[in-house]
Design a protein around this motif. Sequence first.
Motif, PDB file in Angstrom:
ATOM      1  N   ASP A   1       0.813  -1.222   0.000  1.00  0.00           N
ATOM      2  CA  ASP A   1       0.000   0.000   0.000  1.00  0.00           C
ATOM      3  C   ASP A   1       0.844   1.268   0.000  1.00  0.00           C
ATOM      4  OD1 ASP A   1      -2.230  -1.542  -0.071  1.00  0.00           O
ATOM      5  OD2 ASP A   1      -2.703  -1.374   2.062  1.00  0.00           O
ATOM      6  N   ASP A   2       1.920   1.292   0.789  1.00  0.00           N
ATOM      7  CA  ASP A   2       2.754   2.491   0.875  1.00  0.00           C
ATOM      8  C   ASP A   2       4.177   2.228   0.388  1.00  0.00           C
ATOM      9  OD1 ASP A   2       3.515   0.795   2.904  1.00  0.00           O
ATOM     10  OD2 ASP A   2       3.896   2.392   4.359  1.00  0.00           O
ATOM     11  N   ALA A   3       4.361   1.146  -0.366  1.00  0.00           N
ATOM     12  CA  ALA A   3       5.721   0.724  -0.743  1.00  0.00           C
ATOM     13  C   ALA A   3       6.298   1.616  -1.839  1.00  0.00           C
ATOM     14  CB  ALA A   3       5.705  -0.729  -1.204  1.00  0.00           C
ATOM     15  N   ASP A   4       7.556   2.046  -1.635  1.00  0.00           N
ATOM     16  CA  ASP A   4       8.292   2.749  -2.688  1.00  0.00           C
ATOM     17  C   ASP A   4       8.890   1.754  -3.688  1.00  0.00           C
ATOM     18  OD1 ASP A   4       7.784   5.234  -1.545  1.00  0.00           O
ATOM     19  OD2 ASP A   4       9.572   5.148  -0.277  1.00  0.00           O
ATOM     20  N   VAL A   5       9.252   0.571  -3.176  1.00  0.00           N
ATOM     21  CA  VAL A   5       9.846  -0.478  -4.003  1.00  0.00           C
ATOM     22  C   VAL A   5       8.995  -1.732  -3.876  1.00  0.00           C
ATOM     23  CG1 VAL A   5      11.891  -1.904  -4.440  1.00  0.00           C
ATOM     24  CG2 VAL A   5      12.162   0.457  -3.619  1.00  0.00           C
ATOM     25  N   ILE A   6       8.683  -2.363  -4.993  1.00  0.00           N
ATOM     26  CA  ILE A   6       7.909  -3.601  -4.975  1.00  0.00           C
ATOM     27  C   ILE A   6       8.679  -4.675  -5.739  1.00  0.00           C
ATOM     28  CG2 ILE A   6       5.775  -4.765  -5.682  1.00  0.00           C
ATOM     29  CD1 ILE A   6       4.296  -2.152  -5.300  1.00  0.00           C
ATOM     30  N   LEU A   7       8.857  -5.833  -5.103  1.00  0.00           N
ATOM     31  CA  LEU A   7       9.470  -6.989  -5.749  1.00  0.00           C
ATOM     32  C   LEU A   7       8.373  -7.871  -6.341  1.00  0.00           C
ATOM     33  CD1 LEU A   7      12.101  -8.038  -3.026  1.00  0.00           C
ATOM     34  CD2 LEU A   7      12.446  -6.553  -5.012  1.00  0.00           C
ATOM     35  N   VAL A   8       8.536  -8.267  -7.589  1.00  0.00           N
ATOM     36  CA  VAL A   8       7.559  -9.141  -8.248  1.00  0.00           C
ATOM     37  C   VAL A   8       8.133 -10.556  -8.267  1.00  0.00           C
ATOM     38  CG1 VAL A   8       6.266  -9.593 -10.359  1.00  0.00           C
ATOM     39  CG2 VAL A   8       6.704  -7.237  -9.649  1.00  0.00           C
ATOM     40  N   THR A   9       7.344 -11.512  -7.753  1.00  0.00           N
ATOM     41  CA  THR A   9       7.840 -12.874  -7.574  1.00  0.00           C
ATOM     42  C   THR A   9       6.797 -13.886  -8.044  1.00  0.00           C
ATOM     43  OG1 THR A   9       6.894 -13.166  -5.372  1.00  0.00           O
ATOM     44  CG2 THR A   9       9.056 -12.116  -5.484  1.00  0.00           C
ATOM     45  N   SER A  10       7.207 -15.153  -8.075  1.00  0.00           N
ATOM     46  CA  SER A  10       6.268 -16.266  -8.238  1.00  0.00           C
ATOM     47  C   SER A  10       6.889 -17.494  -7.588  1.00  0.00           C
ATOM     48  CB  SER A  10       5.980 -16.540  -9.720  1.00  0.00           C
ATOM     49  OG  SER A  10       7.140 -16.985 -10.387  1.00  0.00           O
ATOM     50  N   GLY A  11       6.050 -18.471  -7.262  1.00  0.00           N
ATOM     51  CA  GLY A  11       6.561 -19.719  -6.693  1.00  0.00           C
ATOM     52  C   GLY A  11       7.058 -19.565  -5.268  1.00  0.00           C
ATOM     53  N   THR A  12       7.964 -20.468  -4.872  1.00  0.00           N
ATOM     54  CA  THR A  12       8.408 -20.531  -3.478  1.00  0.00           C
ATOM     55  C   THR A  12       9.169 -19.290  -3.034  1.00  0.00           C
ATOM     56  OG1 THR A  12      10.418 -21.701  -4.158  1.00  0.00           O
ATOM     57  CG2 THR A  12       8.553 -23.056  -3.464  1.00  0.00           C
ATOM     58  N   VAL A  13       9.802 -18.591  -3.977  1.00  0.00           N
ATOM     59  CA  VAL A  13      10.573 -17.404  -3.589  1.00  0.00           C
ATOM     60  C   VAL A  13       9.676 -16.338  -2.972  1.00  0.00           C
ATOM     61  CG1 VAL A  13      10.445 -16.157  -5.795  1.00  0.00           C
ATOM     62  CG2 VAL A  13      12.482 -15.920  -4.349  1.00  0.00           C
ATOM     63  N   ALA A  14       8.372 -16.424  -3.237  1.00  0.00           N
ATOM     64  CA  ALA A  14       7.435 -15.464  -2.625  1.00  0.00           C
ATOM     65  C   ALA A  14       7.453 -15.582  -1.105  1.00  0.00           C
ATOM     66  CB  ALA A  14       6.026 -15.692  -3.164  1.00  0.00           C
ATOM     67  N   SER A  15       7.586 -16.813  -0.593  1.00  0.00           N
ATOM     68  CA  SER A  15       7.631 -17.019   0.865  1.00  0.00           C
ATOM     69  C   SER A  15       8.864 -16.350   1.460  1.00  0.00           C
ATOM     70  CB  SER A  15       7.666 -18.519   1.184  1.00  0.00           C
ATOM     71  OG  SER A  15       6.545 -19.178   0.652  1.00  0.00           O
ATOM     72  N   THR A  16      10.030 -16.590   0.852  1.00  0.00           N
ATOM     73  CA  THR A  16      11.276 -15.990   1.324  1.00  0.00           C
ATOM     74  C   THR A  16      11.199 -14.469   1.254  1.00  0.00           C
ATOM     75  OG1 THR A  16      12.378 -17.904   0.340  1.00  0.00           O
ATOM     76  CG2 THR A  16      13.786 -16.101   1.074  1.00  0.00           C
TER      77      THR A  16
ATOM     78  N   ALA B   1       5.877  -6.666  -1.862  1.00  0.00           N
ATOM     79  CA  ALA B   1       6.045  -7.727  -2.864  1.00  0.00           C
ATOM     80  C   ALA B   1       4.706  -8.028  -3.520  1.00  0.00           C
ATOM     81  CB  ALA B   1       6.612  -8.996  -2.230  1.00  0.00           C
ATOM     82  N   LEU B   2       4.771  -8.435  -4.772  1.00  0.00           N
ATOM     83  CA  LEU B   2       3.590  -8.878  -5.508  1.00  0.00           C
ATOM     84  C   LEU B   2       3.870 -10.267  -6.068  1.00  0.00           C
ATOM     85  CD1 LEU B   2       0.774  -8.328  -6.701  1.00  0.00           C
ATOM     86  CD2 LEU B   2       1.933  -7.430  -8.737  1.00  0.00           C
TER      87      LEU B   2
END
Length: 281
Positions: free
Chosen positions: A218-233, A250-251
Amino acid sequence: LSELVANGEIDAKFIKVESEHSAMAACVGASAAGSRAFTATSSQGLLLMTEMLHWALGARLPIVLTNVNRAVGPPWSIWTDQNDSLSMRDVGWIQIYCESNQETQDAIPQAFKIAEEVQLPVMLVLDAFFLSHTYEIVDLLDVEKVREFLPPYNPELKIDPADPHSFGNLASADYYMELRYMIEEAMDEARGVIKSVGKEFGEHFGRHYGMVVPYRCDDADVILVTSGTVASTTRAVIDEMRDEGIKIGALKIRILRPFLFKEVSEVLCSAKKVAVLDRNI
């Protein structure tokens, strides 16, 4: 699966074949005859299936395939990248990327329901090694509740000597393009179907999975886009960075095909920077 079938625990046929190409060919035949068809593969096996993946799509067969995202050789590897499934990105299959073994199991009955409603095949994708070679506690689905959620499949059109139709004929260019257009319409329709099936699954089993899953965006300046197990980490790391005062989120992309342009852009549009963790180098 072979043991479950051999023990009579599943009312199914288990077909032993000589290659992944043959495995998908068997699924195509079974599905065309009106049966539910499922198989699994990985890496080079998915690539060997390529011709039959196109056939399953063009024939509008609701097959479900689980693909383990194992790195494509050489060199040989049991670890994960996404080269295999992403090289199939534009074949026309729905692609769902799973974060855990629980999510993978829960996605299978959903995948059949989605596939049968829009008449498109579905590929479930899960990370090699992290999910395929490790143990994880999984809440197994109750068989009777699954049967309530996923009633018997009886397609209107199927190979049946008592009600003959022709399949896979030669088509002129105008009919061919109309059929491709219908596939594209079905893929567009799948967005709503995936959402409604996910909601219904949550009502039956108490677990909900989004199509794209934002985390502290919601207030993030930086967003990491992921998929799969790396989303948990990623979520664990974001919590640590948030404690340090860094505005990061993260998204998780769970549904890659059909791509959810609107949902993704709504999350990412307010960020100053977006970084995609690319596992397809």
